[in-house]
Design a protein around this motif. Structure first.
Motif, mmCIF file in Angstrom:
data_model
loop_
_atom_site.group_PDB
_atom_site.id
_atom_site.type_symbol
_atom_site.label_atom_id
_atom_site.label_comp_id
_atom_site.label_asym_id
_atom_site.label_seq_id
_atom_site.Cartn_x
_atom_site.Cartn_y
_atom_site.Cartn_z
ATOM 1 N N LEU A 1 0.823 -1.206 0.000
ATOM 2 C CA LEU A 1 0.000 0.000 0.000
ATOM 3 C C LEU A 1 0.860 1.260 0.000
ATOM 4 N N CYS A 2 1.962 1.241 0.720
ATOM 5 C CA CYS A 2 2.855 2.402 0.728
ATOM 6 C C CYS A 2 3.439 2.639 -0.665
ATOM 7 N N ARG A 3 3.859 1.571 -1.314
ATOM 8 C CA ARG A 3 4.401 1.731 -2.668
ATOM 9 C C ARG A 3 3.334 2.268 -3.621
ATOM 10 N N LEU A 4 2.124 1.760 -3.484
ATOM 11 C CA LEU A 4 1.039 2.216 -4.347
ATOM 12 C C LEU A 4 0.685 3.671 -4.062
ATOM 13 N N ALA A 5 0.687 4.055 -2.793
ATOM 14 C CA ALA A 5 0.377 5.444 -2.433
ATOM 15 C C ALA A 5 1.397 6.411 -3.004
ATOM 16 N N MET A 6 2.661 6.015 -2.996
ATOM 17 C CA MET A 6 3.695 6.897 -3.552
ATOM 18 C C MET A 6 3.668 6.878 -5.075
ATOM 19 N N GLU A 7 3.339 5.744 -5.656
ATOM 20 C CA GLU A 7 3.205 5.692 -7.114
ATOM 21 C C GLU A 7 2.054 6.592 -7.564
ATOM 22 N N ALA A 8 0.982 6.607 -6.775
ATOM 23 C CA ALA A 8 -0.159 7.461 -7.089
ATOM 24 C C ALA A 8 0.083 8.916 -6.666
ATOM 25 N N ILE B 1 0.026 10.228 -3.844
ATOM 26 C CA ILE B 1 -0.755 10.708 -2.698
ATOM 27 C C ILE B 1 0.195 11.222 -1.635
ATOM 28 N N TYR B 2 1.285 10.499 -1.461
ATOM 29 C CA TYR B 2 2.329 10.886 -0.509
ATOM 30 C C TYR B 2 3.679 10.830 -1.206
ATOM 31 N N HIS B 3 4.594 11.678 -0.753
ATOM 32 C CA HIS B 3 5.985 11.589 -1.195
ATOM 33 C C HIS B 3 6.761 10.622 -0.323
ATOM 34 N N GLU B 4 6.244 10.428 0.892
ATOM 35 C CA GLU B 4 6.846 9.479 1.815
ATOM 36 C C GLU B 4 5.721 8.849 2.620
ATOM 37 N N CYS B 5 5.726 7.549 2.701
ATOM 38 C CA CYS B 5 4.650 6.836 3.383
ATOM 39 C C CYS B 5 5.120 6.434 4.779
ATOM 40 N N VAL B 6 4.339 6.806 5.787
ATOM 41 C CA VAL B 6 4.650 6.408 7.159
ATOM 42 C C VAL B 6 4.180 4.966 7.336
ATOM 43 N N ARG B 7 5.105 4.085 7.651
ATOM 44 C CA ARG B 7 4.815 2.651 7.646
ATOM 45 C C ARG B 7 4.261 2.234 9.009
ATOM 46 N N TYR B 8 2.959 2.429 9.174
ATOM 47 C CA TYR B 8 2.286 1.940 10.380
ATOM 48 C C TYR B 8 0.834 1.657 10.003
ATOM 49 N N TYR B 9 0.230 0.692 10.706
ATOM 50 C CA TYR B 9 -1.044 0.142 10.284
ATOM 51 C C TYR B 9 -2.181 1.166 10.201
ATOM 52 N N PRO B 10 -2.292 2.124 11.120
ATOM 53 C CA PRO B 10 -3.398 3.089 11.008
ATOM 54 C C PRO B 10 -3.388 3.869 9.694
ATOM 55 N N PHE B 11 -2.288 3.768 8.963
ATOM 56 C CA PHE B 11 -2.228 4.388 7.635
ATOM 57 C C PHE B 11 -3.408 3.976 6.767
ATOM 58 N N ASP C 1 -3.650 16.456 -3.671
ATOM 59 C CA ASP C 1 -3.068 15.160 -4.021
ATOM 60 C C ASP C 1 -4.107 14.049 -3.927
ATOM 61 N N LEU C 2 -4.968 14.135 -2.925
ATOM 62 C CA LEU C 2 -6.042 13.149 -2.804
ATOM 63 C C LEU C 2 -6.994 13.263 -3.991
ATOM 64 N N ALA C 3 -7.283 14.499 -4.401
ATOM 65 C CA ALA C 3 -8.162 14.703 -5.553
ATOM 66 C C ALA C 3 -7.552 14.112 -6.817
ATOM 67 N N ALA C 4 -6.239 14.252 -6.983
ATOM 68 C CA ALA C 4 -5.585 13.701 -8.166
ATOM 69 C C ALA C 4 -5.668 12.184 -8.191
ATOM 70 N N PHE C 5 -5.589 11.537 -7.015
ATOM 71 C CA PHE C 5 -5.732 10.083 -6.960
ATOM 72 C C PHE C 5 -7.138 9.660 -7.382
ATOM 73 N N TYR C 6 -8.134 10.372 -6.909
ATOM 74 C CA TYR C 6 -9.506 10.051 -7.309
ATOM 75 C C TYR C 6 -9.702 10.291 -8.809
ATOM 76 N N ALA C 7 -9.058 11.324 -9.342
ATOM 77 C CA ALA C 7 -9.127 11.546 -10.792
ATOM 78 C C ALA C 7 -8.528 10.368 -11.537
ATOM 79 N N ALA C 8 -7.469 9.772 -10.971
ATOM 80 C CA ALA C 8 -6.879 8.584 -11.585
ATOM 81 C C ALA C 8 -7.866 7.427 -11.599
ATOM 82 N N ILE C 9 -8.699 7.315 -10.571
ATOM 83 C CA ILE C 9 -9.732 6.281 -10.567
ATOM 84 C C ILE C 9 -10.710 6.516 -11.708
ATOM 85 N N ALA C 10 -11.112 7.762 -11.898
ATOM 86 C CA ALA C 10 -12.017 8.081 -13.004
ATOM 87 C C ALA C 10 -11.373 7.785 -14.349
#
Length: 963
Positions: free
Chosen positions: A656-663, A665-675, A686-695
């Motif tokens: 999920l961290c790799r996917l979040a950075m590929e998308a 959403i984050y430049h650096e992913c904090v590796r902990y479960y509540p993420f 950045d969140l809006a751009a990820f949703y645009a990618a879904i569209a």
């Protein structure tokens, strides 16, 4: 403390040097050793002045004697000489200008030297003016190419123009008005200074300056405008240096581009546009003469407010031009010249898009490489859609107010302004020529602090006295007086006559035929932001970074990060679908505890384990992926980490961290479960751009606000249309499946209050821990709209939105209004697009029963179209029991069906429906009427019994059959 005479002689010392030896101006003298030298410099300067006046056949002694005979000067009425001993001034003149011996010197040269030395400490570098291009006003165009905004530094609203583009006759008009000997002197016109000195000595009116154009350039750009002798000394010395480093043409070009000429215009180019609607190169001599006359005092000689003064000043400039042969002699008996025709003055005014324009400036620096967009005059073609921008700001402001009103949190701190003094002044001056009431005139001239709030401003013109039937009344800008609804107790006590408040007008009757009323609006404390992003291109069509720009310049859409809460969950479901899971894959919604991520061999404590909870605190049994996302079940999302994304929770988190950075959403992913539940803050854009990618089925656009930047007609930057990038680790089929799941969020889930939009919109709500943040991000075929609400808490207080203030309750209503504006101003309302040809190759779409996610049976309830991933032979890949075994699913399904696969809500509790034919029933009946006992039920092996009639107490009729 220096006397005025000391300051005057220190100034005379500077003038003597720049006039006689400009190449050898000393900036420091020794208080004791150099007194004789200073005396000689003063005598040499005075001799030089006398010779200069002798050339013009002017007797300097007579001029001074005449000035000294003026009773006003001697009486000290002249502001320029208030506090001076005129007898000492005459004595000093005799000593240094007439070389007479005096019994007692009038001034201590040691004090003169001390003051002079201090004045010339740390002189500015005159070489800065070489090649200097002053800050300019850049124009920001909207998406249609129409002028939207100007961007400029304070007191720097100008457009630079080269000297060769200014007609020679206009240049001469400025020289005639300000510096007739410009091409003859070396920075200081000693004759002009002495004339100004004598004029000020003899007249107590408006003081004359005597500064050359070079001195004015130095004053405006290097030494400042403070009215002190120190500044005058520095100005003269630096001006003499500028004359040796810049040509006359360079100095004049600087001057004509820096001088303030009124109408919010610095420099001749913008002044020509403001007064005459043309470029400087097109100015006539008369028009140039009018502008030249304004240099002496743009406000005092303003043709808009003081046309008589402007005519007198124009007459003076024209007379100077006639002396130079630029105009024929004036006919005798002619009065003041008529002012040239001017265009109407429209004060630059804008009430929308301030956060957006700030983002334009930031993007120009970060992407286009322009340090400051105000460094020159640029033309910026932006992405803003003005009608949509206005609708977005209006919707956000009203939505924030409505939230606090509904939550009982509105705090009325006072009116926006008080016009009581202005009304009293208008009444006293009897300014009633327009036949408008004083309050209306005062409101027209009022400048409210929140200039970008889109509610209507109104004036309290009548307060209720307490008698029955009396109400508050407010006056509007057009003169109408309407009733005011005031339901705020604090406002009832604090409002006074002629206070200005914000209102929203409403028609109280049906079909627009009722009585117009005004509803009081109060500034909210809660904040919010909205981004509208064009899916394919990444253009930001509208952006509101907060309630009001004057209150806070922070753009919460691009400059702050907030916890997204469940709005981040589509990332986990995308990863699961990308691994091959299907929308009908069953996942547990039971309690789960994950061990801490092992970073070493340290001892694991009990409190290091993570046990998440659902928002409602309960558990849902077994659900499909679809129902888990639609209803935003935390536990089901966390269960995906156990084999739904990767084989282990830690590996799933890494994925999920790799996917979040590929998308991005984050430049650096904090590796902990509540993420996975949205604990890591995110930028809204950045969140809006990820949703645009879904569209876009994986094409992630790069959000931007600048299409291109031009300077002098040449493009210096253009946005790269290839900046969008595919999220390649997940295929298009998974993105499309996710989009259909997000449609269900509207149709049946946490955003079901706008279920009617489900065919056209997919989206996801989000609520962070303790209701700190509320989100809704929705996508159509064309745009993504992201809405956020929350408190800044910049004051150190910890305010939350309050219990129940979820994204579905407070962000969704704002989104609904914005998306309607999108369909009005951007693109028509259309159903969400089917899968692309690339995605369709991997999918088979069938009508299925929503509850078990299986192919629809005859008379099965709630059919939907579900798209399943298929294998190479075209067969649907069955993953329904990949995460939950068939046996577990059979006995552990949600007995209510509210979240997953069981029947509709069961009023009889967990043990299922009461069956009068079987007594107390520890099992339940599924959607198809099959009896499902629990493992502890001894009847688990019993043969099923057939019942053909429905339960008599169920309202669903023959739908509910069971075996």
């Amino acid at each position: 403390m220096e006397t005025l005479l000391v300051k005057m002689f220190a100034t005379a010392l500077a003038l003597s040097q720049v006039a006689t030896t400009p190449e050898q101006v000393a900036t420091r003298f020794d208080r004791v050793a150099d007194q004789e030298k200073v005396g000689e410099l003063l005598r040499a300067g005075c001799t030089h002045m006398r010779k200069a006046f002798d050339i013009e056949d002017i007797n300097l002694d007579d001029l001074i004697a005449t000035a000294m005979d003026d009773p006003q000067a001697v009486a000290g009425d002249s502001k320029a000489f208030r506090g001076i001993n005129f007898a000492d001034l005459v004595t000093a003149y005799r000593q240094y200008c007439k070389n007479e011996t005096v019994a007692a010197p009038a001034v201590d040269l040691g004090d003169v030297i001390d003051f002079y030395n201090r004045a010339l400490t740390e002189l500015p570098d005159h070489n800065k003016l070489k090649g200097l291009k002053l800050p300019g006003a850049s124009v920001v165009l909207d998406r249609k190419g129409e002028r939207f905004a100007e961007v400029f530094e304070e007191n720097q609203r100008r457009v630079w123009v080269v000297l060769t583009d200014i007609p020679e006759q206009v240049q001469k008009a400025f020289l005639a008005a300000e510096d007739k000997r410009f091409y003859e002197h070396h920075g200081i016109d000693e004759r002009g200074i002495i004339r100004a000195f004598i004029s000020n000595l003899a007249h107590s009116g408006r003081p004359a300056g005597g500064s050359t154009i070079t001195q004015q350039v130095v004053k405006n750009l290097l030494v400042g405008e403070d009215l002190t002798y120190e500044r005058k000394i520095r100005e003269m010395v630096v001006a003499s240096r500028v004359e040796r480093s810049l040509s006359k043409a360079e100095i004049l070009e600087l001057y004509l581009n820096s001088v303030f000429l009124g109408r919010s215009s610095w420099g001749i180019e913008l002044a020509a546009r403001s007064y005459f609607g043309k470029n400087a190169k097109e100015l006539t001599l008369e028009q140039g003469a009018l502008l030249a006359g304004l240099t002496k005092g743009p406000n005092y000689y303003s043709p808009d407010r003081h046309p008589g003064r402007a005519q007198e000043r124009l007459a003076y400039v024209l007379s100077r031009l006639r002396e130079d042969g630029m105009l024929p002699p004036e006919p005798p008996g002619r009065g003041l010249p008529a002012l040239p025709a001017m265009v109407a003055y429209e004060r630059p005014h804008r009430d929308i898009g301030f956060h957006f324009v700030d983002q334009v400036a930031r993007e120009a620096k970060s992407v286009a490489g322009i340090d400051a967009i105000t460094a020159s005059s640029y033309t910026v073609r932006s992405t803003i859609n003005l009608p949509l921008q206005r609708a977005v700001e209006e919707t956000l402001q009203e939505g924030l107010w409505r939230y606090e009103r509904n939550a009982g949190r509105l705090q009325f701190r006072g009116p926006e302004a008080s016009l009581a003094k202005a009304v009293k002044k208008i009444e006293a001056e009897r300014k009633l020529a327009e036949k408008k009431p004083p309050w209306q005139q005062a409101l027209a001239n009022a400048r409210l602090p929140l200039y970008d709030v889109h509610w209507t401003s109104a004036v309290i013109v009548e307060k209720p006295s307490g008698k029955k039937g009396e109400t508050w009344k407010v006056g509007l800008a057009d003169g109408r007086i309407v009733p005011l609804s005031v339901d705020n107790a604090a406002a009832q006590k604090k409002l006074a006559l002629y206070d200005v408040v914000f209102v929203r007008l409403s028609d109280a009757g049906a079909k627009g035929k009722g009585t117009l009323r005004a509803e009081l609006r109060v500034r909210p404390t809660v904040q919010g932001s909205i981004v509208v992003l064009e899916n394919r291109s990444g253009r930001i069509l509208a952006m509101a970074g907060g309630f009001s720009y004057p209150l806070s310049q922070l753009n919460r859409a691009t400059q702050s990060v907030r916890q997204p809460g469940s709005a981040i969950k589509p990332l986990s479901y995308l990863a699961a679908l990308g691994r091959g899971l299907q929308p009908n894959t069953l996942v547990s919604d039971d309690p789960i505890t994950l061990p801490p991520i092992t970073l070493g061999t340290g001892r694991i404590r009990e409190q290091d384990y993570w046990t998440p909870k659902n928002y409602d605190g309960g558990a849902g049994g077994i659900l499909t992926l679809r129902r888990a996302l639609e209803n935003s079940r935390n536990l089901a999302t966390v269960h995906l980490l156990e084999g739904g994304i990767e084989d282990s929770p830690e590996a799933s988190l890494d994925r999920l961290c790799r996917l979040a950075m590929e998308a991005q959403i984050y430049h650096e992913c904090v590796r902990y479960y509540p993420f996975v539940l949205g604990a890591q803050p995110v930028r809204q854009v950045d969140l809006a751009a990820f949703y645009a990618a879904i569209a876009n089925e994986g094409l992630r656009p790069q959000p931007y606000v600048i299409d291109s930047i031009e300077r002098n007609g040449l493009i210096v930057y253009r946005h790269d249309p290839k900046s969008s990038a595919m999220i390649g680790s997940v295929d298009r089929a998974a993105f499309y499946q996710l989009k259909t799941l997000m449609q269900g969020v509207l149709a049946r889930g946490t955003a079901r209050s706008i279920a009617g939009l489900a065919p056209y919109v997919a989206g996801k709500t989000g609520t962070s821990d303790n209701e700190n943040d509320a989100w809704f991000v929705g996508i159509t075929n064309d745009v993504t709209v992201a809405v956020w609400l929350g408190y800044d808490n910049s004051d150190g207080k910890r305010r939350t939105l309050g219990g129940g203030a979820t994204g579905g309750h407070v962000a969704v209503p704002i989104f609904e209004t914005v998306i309607q504006a999108v369909w009005t101003h951007v693109s028509p309302k259309t159903a969400l697009a089917p899968p692309s040809p690339e995605a369709k190759r991997d999918l088979a779409c069938k009508s299925v029963d929503l509850e078990p996610g299986e192919t629809m049976q005859p008379r099965a309830p709630r059919p939907i179209t579900e798209c399943f991933r298929i294998d190479q032979s075209g067969q649907i890949i069955d993953t329904q029991y990949r995460l939950v075994s068939a046996e577990t699913a059979y006995y552990g399904r949600d007995p209510w069906g509210y979240y997953g696969v069981g029947p509709n809500p069961n009023p009889f509790g967990w043990n299922g429906y009461y069956d009068p034919r079987q007594g107390s029933n520890p099992g339940y009946y599924d959607n198809y009427g099959r009896y499902v006992p629990t493992p502890r039920d001894p009847r688990v092996q019993a043969a099923p019994r057939q019942y053909q009639q429905p339960f008599p107490f169920f309202p669903w009729g023959n739908r509910w059959r069971y075996n």
